[in-house]
Design a protein around this motif. Sequence first.
Motif, short mmCIF file in Angstrom:
data_model
loop_
_atom_site.label_atom_id
_atom_site.label_comp_id
_atom_site.label_asym_id
_atom_site.label_seq_id
_atom_site.Cartn_x
_atom_site.Cartn_y
_atom_site.Cartn_z
N VAL A 65 0.84 -1.20 0.00
CA VAL A 65 0.00 0.00 0.00
C VAL A 65 0.87 1.25 0.00
N ALA A 66 1.97 1.21 0.77
CA ALA A 66 2.90 2.34 0.77
C ALA A 66 3.53 2.51 -0.62
N ALA A 67 3.92 1.40 -1.25
CA ALA A 67 4.54 1.46 -2.58
C ALA A 67 3.59 2.06 -3.61
N GLY A 68 2.35 1.61 -3.62
CA GLY A 68 1.39 2.11 -4.60
C GLY A 68 0.98 3.54 -4.35
N SER A 69 0.79 3.91 -3.08
CA SER A 69 0.34 5.28 -2.78
C SER A 69 1.45 6.30 -3.05
N LEU A 70 2.70 5.93 -2.80
CA LEU A 70 3.81 6.87 -2.97
C LEU A 70 4.33 6.92 -4.40
N TYR A 71 4.37 5.76 -5.08
CA TYR A 71 5.06 5.70 -6.38
C TYR A 71 4.20 5.14 -7.50
N GLY A 72 2.92 4.98 -7.28
CA GLY A 72 2.05 4.52 -8.35
C GLY A 72 2.39 3.12 -8.80
N TYR A 73 2.52 2.93 -10.11
CA TYR A 73 2.78 1.62 -10.68
C TYR A 73 4.27 1.31 -10.81
N ARG A 74 5.12 2.21 -10.41
CA ARG A 74 6.55 2.12 -10.75
C ARG A 74 7.31 1.05 -9.99
N LEU A 75 6.75 0.56 -8.88
CA LEU A 75 7.47 -0.46 -8.10
C LEU A 75 6.89 -1.86 -8.26
N LEU A 76 6.00 -2.04 -9.23
CA LEU A 76 5.46 -3.38 -9.49
C LEU A 76 6.56 -4.37 -9.87
N TRP A 77 7.64 -3.88 -10.48
CA TRP A 77 8.72 -4.77 -10.90
C TRP A 77 9.33 -5.53 -9.72
N MET A 78 9.30 -4.91 -8.54
CA MET A 78 9.90 -5.56 -7.38
C MET A 78 9.08 -6.78 -6.95
N TRP A 134 1.81 -13.56 -6.39
CA TRP A 134 2.22 -12.43 -7.23
C TRP A 134 1.02 -11.58 -7.63
N ALA A 135 -0.07 -12.24 -8.03
CA ALA A 135 -1.27 -11.52 -8.46
C ALA A 135 -1.88 -10.71 -7.32
N ILE A 136 -1.95 -11.29 -6.12
CA ILE A 136 -2.57 -10.58 -5.00
C ILE A 136 -1.69 -9.42 -4.54
N ASN A 137 -0.36 -9.64 -4.47
CA ASN A 137 0.53 -8.54 -4.10
C ASN A 137 0.48 -7.43 -5.15
N SER A 138 0.43 -7.80 -6.41
CA SER A 138 0.30 -6.79 -7.47
C SER A 138 -1.00 -6.02 -7.32
N ALA A 139 -2.09 -6.75 -7.00
CA ALA A 139 -3.39 -6.10 -6.85
C ALA A 139 -3.37 -5.06 -5.73
N LEU A 197 -1.70 -2.07 -7.27
CA LEU A 197 -2.59 -1.49 -8.27
C LEU A 197 -3.71 -0.70 -7.61
N MET A 198 -4.33 -1.29 -6.58
CA MET A 198 -5.42 -0.61 -5.89
C MET A 198 -4.94 0.69 -5.26
N ALA A 199 -3.77 0.66 -4.60
CA ALA A 199 -3.23 1.86 -3.95
C ALA A 199 -2.85 2.91 -4.99
N ALA A 200 -2.29 2.47 -6.12
CA ALA A 200 -1.90 3.41 -7.17
C ALA A 200 -3.11 4.10 -7.77
N HIS A 202 -2.58 7.18 -5.05
CA HIS A 202 -1.53 7.92 -5.77
C HIS A 202 -2.13 8.96 -6.72
N VAL A 203 -3.18 8.57 -7.44
CA VAL A 203 -3.78 9.52 -8.40
C VAL A 203 -4.41 10.71 -7.68
N ASN A 204 -4.77 10.52 -6.42
CA ASN A 204 -5.34 11.62 -5.62
C ASN A 204 -4.30 12.28 -4.72
N ARG A 205 -3.03 11.89 -4.93
CA ARG A 205 -1.90 12.46 -4.18
C ARG A 205 -2.08 12.31 -2.67
N LEU A 206 -2.52 11.11 -2.28
CA LEU A 206 -2.70 10.78 -0.87
C LEU A 206 -1.63 9.77 -0.47
N GLN A 207 -0.79 10.11 0.49
CA GLN A 207 0.25 9.20 0.96
C GLN A 207 -0.27 8.39 2.14
#
Length: 419
Positions: free
Chosen positions: A45-58, A252-257, A260-263, A267-272
Amino acid sequence: MGKRGALFGLTERHWAVVSDVLKYVGPGLLVTVGFIDPGNWAANVAAGSLYGYRLLWMVSLSTLMLILLQHNAAHLGIVTGSCLAEAATRHLPPWLSRTALASACMAAAATAMAELLGGAIALQMLFGLPIGVGVLLVLGLVVWLLFGTVYRKLERYIIGFVSLIGLSFIFELWLVRLDWGAAAGGWVTPAFPAGAMPIIMSVLGAVVMPHNLFLHSEVIQSRQWNREDEAVIVHQLKFEFLDTLFSMGVGWAINSAMILMAAATFHVNRLQVTELAQAESMLRPLLGNSAAVVFACALLLAGVASSITAGMAGGSIFAGIFGEPFNSKDVHTRAGILLSLVLGAGAVFFVDNPFKGLIFSQILLSLQLPWTIFLQVSLTSSRKVMGSHVNTPFGSLLLWGVAAIVTVLNVMLLVEWLR
């Protein structure tokens, strides 16, 4: 061809293969619970809210490394008939095996702290219960299930929990608008945004967990086989790998989800978001009450399920110190279950901030993880232990490479959190 084959266009031989595969599905899903636990929720949730989709690779990289390690752990259990803890006791000097296994017991307790805490946070979201009360309720339920339920029933419960968690995130994703192009790029393109290294490494540390390696080498033995028959062992290894691939793919799918949900919401609403309870409260105005309730219910399921597997891992490790397999009726297994769960629950009462408690548990896991990985790979690379099923040179190269990467990144995570 029977009616069943005619109905689905499959021959009886195809149905036999399907039936064979289904018999082996289960142990991997128990392991999957360990890396969709509350610690993962906080990191993702921290990854998605702060950096959007950019940390999915991890998530993708961590899952690939996890597949190698978990398959190797299951490989040990199938070939030797011993879990990782038993094998360490049998093949290593006592001072070394007991030191490594004692640290693994502490890691299981740290894991249990995060899992019980996550369940308590969910109960607070749903019913307003104090964290301490919630921890005791989850602890009581988990101990009752572990002591009073046979393994195969527990396995079915866990599969049910994983399914419900997955469905919960499908529901959450259905409510939001995703940028699938950005997500596709994020899954395969490494990115290191400014200030993101602690989050990147916490995602890794939350996916590759030491207690899961002990657990997988133990629960894979719930599928009975004749270790004297080489063909049976090869058959077992083949279907175990399918179970591992499928189960780690679900994880992998659930962690990605989660990301995705947080992003797509925060993230789109600029909420950390820095706390799970904060995420639930923010979802309510963004997506409605139903989304917030589903989020809290899924977290509760994750907390209970992962607490069960943390207790099982603790019981397996402690029993292994005495050269015994996991048996919920045995005194050593029960002592290990209680040791990990009660210590984990007790630690919660010394933590002022629940989110910091989750972080602290990840730091402890980071300290122990290299011990477990090097212990496992050294055993599976030994011909004395594995016989003809010893790691191949290429397999050893991959595993030692994973061990080195995980060790370096986890040490970096530890140093970062201690600054």
